[in-house]
Scaffold this motif. Structure first.
Motif, PDB file in Angstrom:
ATOM      1  N   SER A  43      11.085  43.341  38.020  1.00  0.00           N
ATOM      2  CA  SER A  43      11.409  44.419  37.085  1.00  0.00           C
ATOM      3  C   SER A  43      10.153  45.022  36.471  1.00  0.00           C
ATOM      4  N   ALA A  44       9.168  44.180  36.207  1.00  0.00           N
ATOM      5  CA  ALA A  44       7.913  44.683  35.654  1.00  0.00           C
ATOM      6  C   ALA A  44       7.198  45.591  36.647  1.00  0.00           C
ATOM      7  N   VAL A  45       7.188  45.204  37.893  1.00  0.00           N
ATOM      8  CA  VAL A  45       6.545  46.036  38.920  1.00  0.00           C
ATOM      9  C   VAL A  45       7.281  47.358  39.062  1.00  0.00           C
ATOM     10  N   TYR A  46       8.614  47.336  39.013  1.00  0.00           N
ATOM     11  CA  TYR A  46       9.383  48.577  39.117  1.00  0.00           C
ATOM     12  C   TYR A  46       9.115  49.488  37.924  1.00  0.00           C
ATOM     13  N   LEU A  47       8.992  48.906  36.741  1.00  0.00           N
ATOM     14  CA  LEU A  47       8.685  49.701  35.554  1.00  0.00           C
ATOM     15  C   LEU A  47       7.325  50.355  35.675  1.00  0.00           C
ATOM     16  N   ILE A  48       6.339  49.610  36.141  1.00  0.00           N
ATOM     17  CA  ILE A  48       4.993  50.174  36.296  1.00  0.00           C
ATOM     18  C   ILE A  48       4.990  51.276  37.349  1.00  0.00           C
ATOM     19  N   LEU A  49       5.658  51.057  38.478  1.00  0.00           N
ATOM     20  CA  LEU A  49       5.713  52.082  39.524  1.00  0.00           C
ATOM     21  C   LEU A  49       6.438  53.338  39.049  1.00  0.00           C
ATOM     22  N   ALA A  50       7.577  53.160  38.402  1.00  0.00           N
ATOM     23  CA  ALA A  50       8.344  54.319  37.942  1.00  0.00           C
ATOM     24  C   ALA A  50       7.578  55.099  36.879  1.00  0.00           C
ATOM     25  N   SER A  51       6.900  54.406  35.996  1.00  0.00           N
ATOM     26  CA  SER A  51       6.157  55.108  34.954  1.00  0.00           C
ATOM     27  C   SER A  51       4.900  55.779  35.494  1.00  0.00           C
ATOM     28  N   SER A  52       4.355  55.248  36.580  1.00  0.00           N
ATOM     29  CA  SER A  52       3.169  55.912  37.150  1.00  0.00           C
ATOM     30  C   SER A  52       3.536  57.194  37.883  1.00  0.00           C
ATOM     31  N   GLY A  53       4.777  57.312  38.355  1.00  0.00           N
ATOM     32  CA  GLY A  53       5.195  58.523  39.047  1.00  0.00           C
ATOM     33  C   GLY A  53       5.697  59.611  38.121  1.00  0.00           C
ATOM     34  N   TYR A  54       5.952  59.285  36.861  1.00  0.00           N
ATOM     35  CA  TYR A  54       6.478  60.276  35.923  1.00  0.00           C
ATOM     36  C   TYR A  54       5.336  61.006  35.235  1.00  0.00           C
ATOM     37  N   ILE A  55       5.484  62.318  35.125  1.00  0.00           N
ATOM     38  CA  ILE A  55       4.506  63.144  34.414  1.00  0.00           C
ATOM     39  C   ILE A  55       5.283  63.977  33.402  1.00  0.00           C
ATOM     40  N   ASP A  56       4.866  63.899  32.144  1.00  0.00           N
ATOM     41  CA  ASP A  56       5.569  64.599  31.066  1.00  0.00           C
ATOM     42  C   ASP A  56       5.616  66.109  31.327  1.00  0.00           C
ATOM     43  N   GLY A  57       6.765  66.692  31.140  1.00  0.00           N
ATOM     44  CA  GLY A  57       6.922  68.133  31.272  1.00  0.00           C
ATOM     45  C   GLY A  57       7.243  68.610  32.676  1.00  0.00           C
ATOM     46  N   ARG A  58       7.307  67.689  33.626  1.00  0.00           N
ATOM     47  CA  ARG A  58       7.645  68.079  34.995  1.00  0.00           C
ATOM     48  C   ARG A  58       9.069  67.658  35.326  1.00  0.00           C
ATOM     49  N   ALA A  59       9.639  68.332  36.318  1.00  0.00           N
ATOM     50  CA  ALA A  59      11.038  68.091  36.682  1.00  0.00           C
ATOM     51  C   ALA A  59      11.122  67.238  37.936  1.00  0.00           C
ATOM     52  N   ALA A  60      12.337  66.817  38.252  1.00  0.00           N
ATOM     53  CA  ALA A  60      12.585  66.091  39.495  1.00  0.00           C
ATOM     54  C   ALA A  60      12.275  67.022  40.672  1.00  0.00           C
ATOM     55  N   PRO A  61      11.850  66.459  41.797  1.00  0.00           N
ATOM     56  CA  PRO A  61      11.435  67.304  42.927  1.00  0.00           C
ATOM     57  C   PRO A  61      12.605  67.926  43.692  1.00  0.00           C
ATOM     58  N   ILE A  62      13.378  68.723  42.983  1.00  0.00           N
ATOM     59  CA  ILE A  62      14.471  69.480  43.575  1.00  0.00           C
ATOM     60  C   ILE A  62      14.183  70.948  43.287  1.00  0.00           C
ATOM     61  N   VAL A  63      14.058  71.753  44.327  1.00  0.00           N
ATOM     62  CA  VAL A  63      13.700  73.159  44.163  1.00  0.00           C
ATOM     63  C   VAL A  63      14.851  73.897  43.495  1.00  0.00           C
ATOM     64  N   VAL A  64      14.576  74.409  42.296  1.00  0.00           N
ATOM     65  CA  VAL A  64      15.558  75.160  41.523  1.00  0.00           C
ATOM     66  C   VAL A  64      14.904  76.474  41.111  1.00  0.00           C
ATOM     67  N   ASP A  65      15.635  77.535  41.138  1.00  0.00           N
ATOM     68  CA  ASP A  65      15.156  78.860  40.731  1.00  0.00           C
ATOM     69  C   ASP A  65      13.971  79.327  41.562  1.00  0.00           C
ATOM     70  N   GLY A  66      13.818  78.831  42.776  1.00  0.00           N
ATOM     71  CA  GLY A  66      12.768  79.303  43.671  1.00  0.00           C
ATOM     72  C   GLY A  66      11.366  78.823  43.337  1.00  0.00           C
ATOM     73  N   ILE A  67      11.215  77.863  42.442  1.00  0.00           N
ATOM     74  CA  ILE A  67       9.887  77.339  42.086  1.00  0.00           C
ATOM     75  C   ILE A  67       9.486  76.321  43.149  1.00  0.00           C
ATOM     76  N   THR A  68       8.491  76.654  43.947  1.00  0.00           N
ATOM     77  CA  THR A  68       8.047  75.762  45.024  1.00  0.00           C
ATOM     78  C   THR A  68       6.675  75.181  44.763  1.00  0.00           C
ATOM     79  N   ASP A  69       6.077  75.488  43.638  1.00  0.00           N
ATOM     80  CA  ASP A  69       4.760  74.954  43.302  1.00  0.00           C
ATOM     81  C   ASP A  69       4.859  73.458  43.031  1.00  0.00           C
TER      82      ASP A  69
END
Length: 123
Positions: A43-69
């Motif tokens: 569980s600790a390893v999963y928490l570290i991995l999940a928190s390293s992939g999250y960046i504040d202010g960004r969304a999930a990688p699903i293209v919405v409203d044509g934003i492909t950046d």
């Protein structure tokens, strides 16, 4: 405490959890407690991995409203690794618990020292 402590509290908590699991894994002689320690470490390893992939202010990688950046989305790789790790962890836990059950039926104890002592007498 450094200036990054409050911004990286998920990683700090993950390291603390990993230490708790590591301690339980190596200090307890009870096999069931060892499996619990291994699950805490997972569980600790999963928490570290999940928190390293999250960046504040960004969304999930699903293209919405044509934003492909790519800079508008979080990294999906750590999330995939966490999901795969959870599946493997559940499988390892199930096999470990079934082996512990078989050992208990054979030796009538979960203490690793007792099991080793009884198994050496049988030889």
């Amino acid at each position: 405490m450094g200036p990054n402590f409050f911004t990286n509290y998920y990683q700090v908590f993950g390291v603390i959890l990993f230490g708790i699991g590591f301690t339980a894994l190596f200090l307890h002689r009870n096999l069931f407690k060892k499996v619990i320690g291994l699950n805490i470490m997972d569980s600790a390893v999963y928490l570290i991995l999940a928190s390293s992939g999250y960046i504040d202010g960004r969304a999930a990688p699903i293209v919405v409203d044509g934003i492909t950046d790519a800079s508008a989305y979080i990294n999906p790789i750590p999330s995939g690794l966490v999901l795969t790790g959870i599946v493997v962890s559940v499988s390892v836990t199930a096999i470990s618990l079934s082996l512990i059950q078989r050992l208990y039926r054979e030796y009538h104890t979960l203490d690793l020292d007792e099991i080793l002592m009884q198994s050496s007498k049988e030889l």
